[in-house]
Design an enzyme around this catalytic site. Structure first.
Site, PDB file in Angstrom:
ATOM      1  N   ASP A 279      11.300   1.491  -6.440  1.00  0.00           N
ATOM      2  CA  ASP A 279      10.263   0.649  -5.854  1.00  0.00           C
ATOM      3  C   ASP A 279       9.560  -0.160  -6.945  1.00  0.00           C
ATOM      4  O   ASP A 279      10.205  -0.553  -7.923  1.00  0.00           O
ATOM      5  CB  ASP A 279       9.285   1.541  -5.083  1.00  0.00           C
ATOM      6  CG  ASP A 279       8.767   0.872  -3.818  1.00  0.00           C
ATOM      7  OD1 ASP A 279       7.940  -0.040  -3.953  1.00  0.00           O
ATOM      8  OD2 ASP A 279       9.179   1.270  -2.717  1.00  0.00           O
ATOM      9  N   HIS A 347       2.912  -0.793  -4.026  1.00  0.00           N
ATOM     10  CA  HIS A 347       3.733  -0.327  -2.914  1.00  0.00           C
ATOM     11  C   HIS A 347       4.473   0.959  -3.271  1.00  0.00           C
ATOM     12  O   HIS A 347       4.519   1.910  -2.487  1.00  0.00           O
ATOM     13  CB  HIS A 347       4.720  -1.449  -2.554  1.00  0.00           C
ATOM     14  CG  HIS A 347       5.653  -1.154  -1.436  1.00  0.00           C
ATOM     15  ND1 HIS A 347       6.860  -0.511  -1.614  1.00  0.00           N
ATOM     16  CD2 HIS A 347       5.576  -1.415  -0.114  1.00  0.00           C
ATOM     17  CE1 HIS A 347       7.480  -0.414  -0.460  1.00  0.00           C
ATOM     18  NE2 HIS A 347       6.725  -0.958   0.471  1.00  0.00           N
ATOM     19  N   SER A 521       8.714   0.821   5.405  1.00  0.00           N
ATOM     20  CA  SER A 521       8.586   1.372   4.043  1.00  0.00           C
ATOM     21  C   SER A 521       7.855   2.698   4.059  1.00  0.00           C
ATOM     22  O   SER A 521       8.102   3.562   3.221  1.00  0.00           O
ATOM     23  CB  SER A 521       7.807   0.399   3.150  1.00  0.00           C
ATOM     24  OG  SER A 521       8.649  -0.557   2.579  1.00  0.00           O
TER      25      SER A 521
END
Length: 823
Positions: A279, A347, A521
């Protein structure tokens, strides 16, 4: 075709379907193209001819539906107009279902009962738009893409795999020279990133200059495919994080999948299980150095190793230089932030927290709070990353014996052969790969989630209902909590967002924080975490293959709705741990498709079988179906091994047009001590409606082959008995593209997204047709509202906006001498 399009209105041939009393009859299954607009006016930039749109606020249809039939709508509009508000509904004698949205949001409803149904699509506000409506029975989806996918990729770069013969002895300089490229970088396992001049990442891909550069790149990649020794050449796709919105909430997501009980059954909570989160990296208060991670994660992060690469973001997207890091790959996966208030760069910290946040009565809890966390940075600026970096990271992880599960909360739509090979290798080495199914709200295949050996995860809200943004169909193997900011399904007074670890980097100071996000996600790491719990409870038995087998057997999930929307169902941590502790894996066979439909246009279909666990030998014990209606090839005989696929065909001599038939293929099978039965419903609908296989009025064009794509000749034809006949007279000898399509919104362009389109010889792959002095006859091409996939075209189709009509002067085809064709 909708009976009152703007094109119909122009010719005064529109047949109103605006109310229940004027509802248009449509087949029980099929695809329909339509037009709606809340306003009227003239299209901007119409050119020499004036093209107008008209008011049509509602379309109503009637169909005899089976219970559970799915009605879905995809919407397409020109950017010149405001987004409309749209409502889709189905009503069957008082039982109803409805869905609403704005702009290009796909809509979907389910028939609540069996029998006559009224389907209505209404609009308010905004301008004209085209739509494609599909109706399909339970277990089958016709909701396929009606537009060309345009995945992002890096201009002037390609991913190449050379043949073993050419690969031996080649270094970076040698490969670059062999391919006339400026540079080449090894990604491992025979894959290379190849660059040509000019080199550089284009941040904005909306300008005409950027579009031209992307088209030039695709032509270059197509040329690379023909180079000697090149096995694969594909774009360097850009993958993005699959999340949205920032708001704090409560951790409703953990009890939704029965985690508190699962922790009691698996008290080790994933101890010693390695989870790689590929990520944006991981929050730290000191991003220049390895360590000082978010306090909810710090104790679980793998210790520092100076020789280990964990940051795979290369120079084009890297933002490390603000901390004086060297560009490119390095050993520090720290998330450098970007200083933006609505940053996407933490994120990866959010995803990691869902999996691995410590259970210490502070902050938030992770699904598997005792795992070893491997933060791997593959996304850089604005949460974007490129295929070459992801492939390199995956090849490294595939060989790392300390990693057991890999989470990919990212997605693009490029079906990369090189990435799939790296994923398959990781799977073969015992690592489960989990990916987000995508946030587009469609059944378009999203990669990497749609790869066969990836567990694709869709999202639900706190009420166990599919989130409005969550993809469905072939990218979704199961669902997990992903949140939905528009809902409060558990009535706790908070939006259904998934809260997890986060960071703030305003003013250059890094402060640990928490945030609520929504997205697939957020759903994917729930599944990765549950797998870690299972692996920690019974490491010998839990493998990627056993996980897929248990999933196919229904042992890991809770049934919450249609398999089209929810895959195998909602992840249940307690059931999953129980399956792992029991250790038994029953052999199961899954058919694809799960139901078969035949009609006047289709009398044969392939039926594929997938066996779980993989590699098990399955024997046919018995077969039953109506042998007067269908046949199987090869025939299935008791005692024989079950083949991987059979062809199912209708016995045409025994069926009558205008009638409907139904049967069920039942196959009893055994595998060792296990046994089971496969049931595949088969329907044959030979009813011919007035508009059967009529995709609407088509404009047939001969188009120049230069970049202008100017329309040279034009004819207008209508369907008769399921085909269109067209011809041209007195054509100048030369080369042309032959295309045809509808102009439902009357804007002067055919073959736009949502419109029927045909290109010779194959849609998406037009080829020149040569007209000489002699007559050319027998040319055929097929029209459809669907668009081919990238996989079938070989490369994406970028910037295609349809073909411009010459005018609307022609109303019918006329006899010809030079070119005539059918279909």
């Amino acid at each position: 075709m909708d009976s009152d399009t703007a094109d119909d209105s122009r010719l005064n041939e529109a047949v109103s379907n605006d109310s229940p009393s004027t509802a248009q009859l449509i087949p029980a299954t099929g695809i329909l193209g339509g037009y709606l607009s809340a306003n009227s006016g003239i299209y901007p930039d119409s050119g020499e001819f004036v093209f107008q749109y008209v008011v049509d606020g509602q379309d109503t249809f009637r169909a005899d539906l089976a219970a559970g039939s799915m009605i879905a709508v995809q919407v397409f509009r020109d950017s010149d107009f405001l987004a409309p508000s749209i409502t889709l509904s189905v009503d069957q004698g008082g039982a109803s279902d409805s869905d609403s949205g704005a702009g290009d949001t796909p809509l979907m409803v389910t028939a609540p009962a069996e029998g006559p149904a009224e389907i209505s699509l209404r609009t308010a506000g905004g301008g004209p738009f085209r739509y494609v409506l599909s109706v399909s029975t339970t277990g089958v989806t016709n909701f396929q893409s009606s537009y060309y996918s345009e995945p992002e990729f890096v201009p002037d770069q390609a991913i190449v795999v050379m043949s073993p013969e050419e690969q031996d002895g080649l270094d970076s300089q040698g490969l670059a020279g062999a391919l006339s490229a400026s540079s080449a970088k090894s990604l491992g396992q025979g894959a290379w990133l190849v660059r040509r001049e000019p080199v550089g990442f284009v941040a904005s891909q909306s300008s005409s200059a950027s579009g031209a550069l992307r088209e030039q790149t695709l032509r270059w990649i197509a040329d690379l495919k023909s180079e000697p020794g090149v096995q694969v050449a594909e774009p360097n796709y850009i993958y993005r994080a699959q999340a949205d919105r920032d708001l704090s909430s409560l951790q409703w997501n953990l009890p939704l999948i029965s985690l508190p009980l699962a922790w009691q059954a698996a008290p080790s909570r994933g101890n010693a299980i390695g989870v790689a989160v590929m990520d944006t990296g991981l929050f730290t208060s000191t991003p220049q150095t390895y360590g000082d991670w978010h306090l909810d994660l710090d104790a679980n992060v793998v210790p520092f190793n100076s020789g280990r690469i964990l940051d795979y973001v290369s120079a084009d997207l890297d933002i490390d230089p603000q901390f004086n890091d060297r560009l490119g790959y390095d050993n520090n996966p720290a998330d450098p932030g970007d200083g933006k208030p609505q940053s996407s760069n933490f994120h990866g910290t959010h995803v990691a927290g869902i999996i691995a946040a410590l259970a210490n009565d502070e902050g938030v809890n992770g699904v598997a709070p005792a795992v070893t966390l491997w933060p791997v940075r593959v996304l850089g600026r604005d949460g974007a990353g490129t295929l070459d970096d992801l492939v390199a990271a995956m090849n490294w992880a595939a060989d790392n014996p300390d990693i057991d599960v890999i989470n990919l909360s990212l997605g693009g739509v490029g079906p990369s052969t090189v990435l799939e090979a790296a994923i398959n290798r990781a799977d073969s080495n015992g690592k489960l790969v989990v990916a987000a199914a995508g946030n587009q709200g469609t059944d378009d295949l999203t990669y990497p989630a749609a790869f066969e050996r990836v567990i694709g995860v869709g999202a639900v809200d706190a009420g166990k209902v599919r989130a409005s943004y969550s993809n469905f169909g072939g990218s979704v193997d199961l669902v997990a909590p992903g949140g939905d900011a528009t809902r409060d399904a558990n009535l706790d007074g908070n939006a259904d967002l998934v809260i997890s670890t986060w960071g703030v980097d305003d003013g250059g100071e890094f402060i640990r924080s928490y945030a609520g996000l929504q997205g697939t996600s957020m759903a994917a790491p729930h599944v990765a975490g549950v797998y870690a719990l299972m692996k920690g409870a019974n490491g010998e038995t839990v493998t990627p293959a056993s996980f897929r087998a248990w999933l196919a057997n229904g042992l890991l999930t809770e049934n919450v709705g249609s398999s089209i929307e929810y895959g195998a169902g909602l992840m249940n941590a307690l059931k999953s741990v129980d399956a792992a502790l029991d250790g038994s894996v029953n052999t199961i066979v899954l058919p694809s498709p799960s139901a078969i439909e035949f009609d006047l246009a289709r009398f044969s279909s392939d039926l594929d079988f997938t066996v779980y666990p993989e590699g098990e030998s399955v024997e046919v014990d018995g077969v039953a179906f109506n042998t007067d209606l269908i046949a199987l090839d090869p025939a299935l005989t008791p005692g024989d091994s079950l083949p991987g696929s059979v062809a199912v065909s209708v016995l045409e001599e025994n069926v009558v047009e205008g009638q409907t038939y139904a049967t069920t293929i039942e196959i009893d099978y055994s595998a060792g001590s296990d046994s089971g039965t496969i049931k595949i419903p088969v329907s044959i609908d030979l009813r011919a409606l007035a508009d059967e296989r009529d995709a609407g009025r088509h404009y047939v064009l001969l188009v120049s082959t230069d970049e202008s794509r100017e329309t040279i000749e034009q004819s207008v034809v209508s369907a008769r008995d399921g085909s269109y006949s067209f011809s041209f007279d007195d054509m100048e000898p030369g080369e042309y593209f032959l295309v045809a399509g509808t102009d439902m919104d009357n804007n002067g362009f055919i073959c736009e997204s949502g419109e029927a389109c045909a290109e010779y010889p194959v849609n998406g792959l037009p080829e020149k047709i040569v007209i000489g002095e002699e007559r050319v006859t027998g040319v055929t091409l097929s029209t459809s509202f669907r668009r081919p996939t990238i996989a079938s075209m070989g490369l994406p189709r970028i910037g295609f906006e349809g073909y411009r009509l010459k005018n609307h002067g022609n109303t019918a085809a006329e006899p010809v001498r030079n070119l005539e064709a059918n279909r």
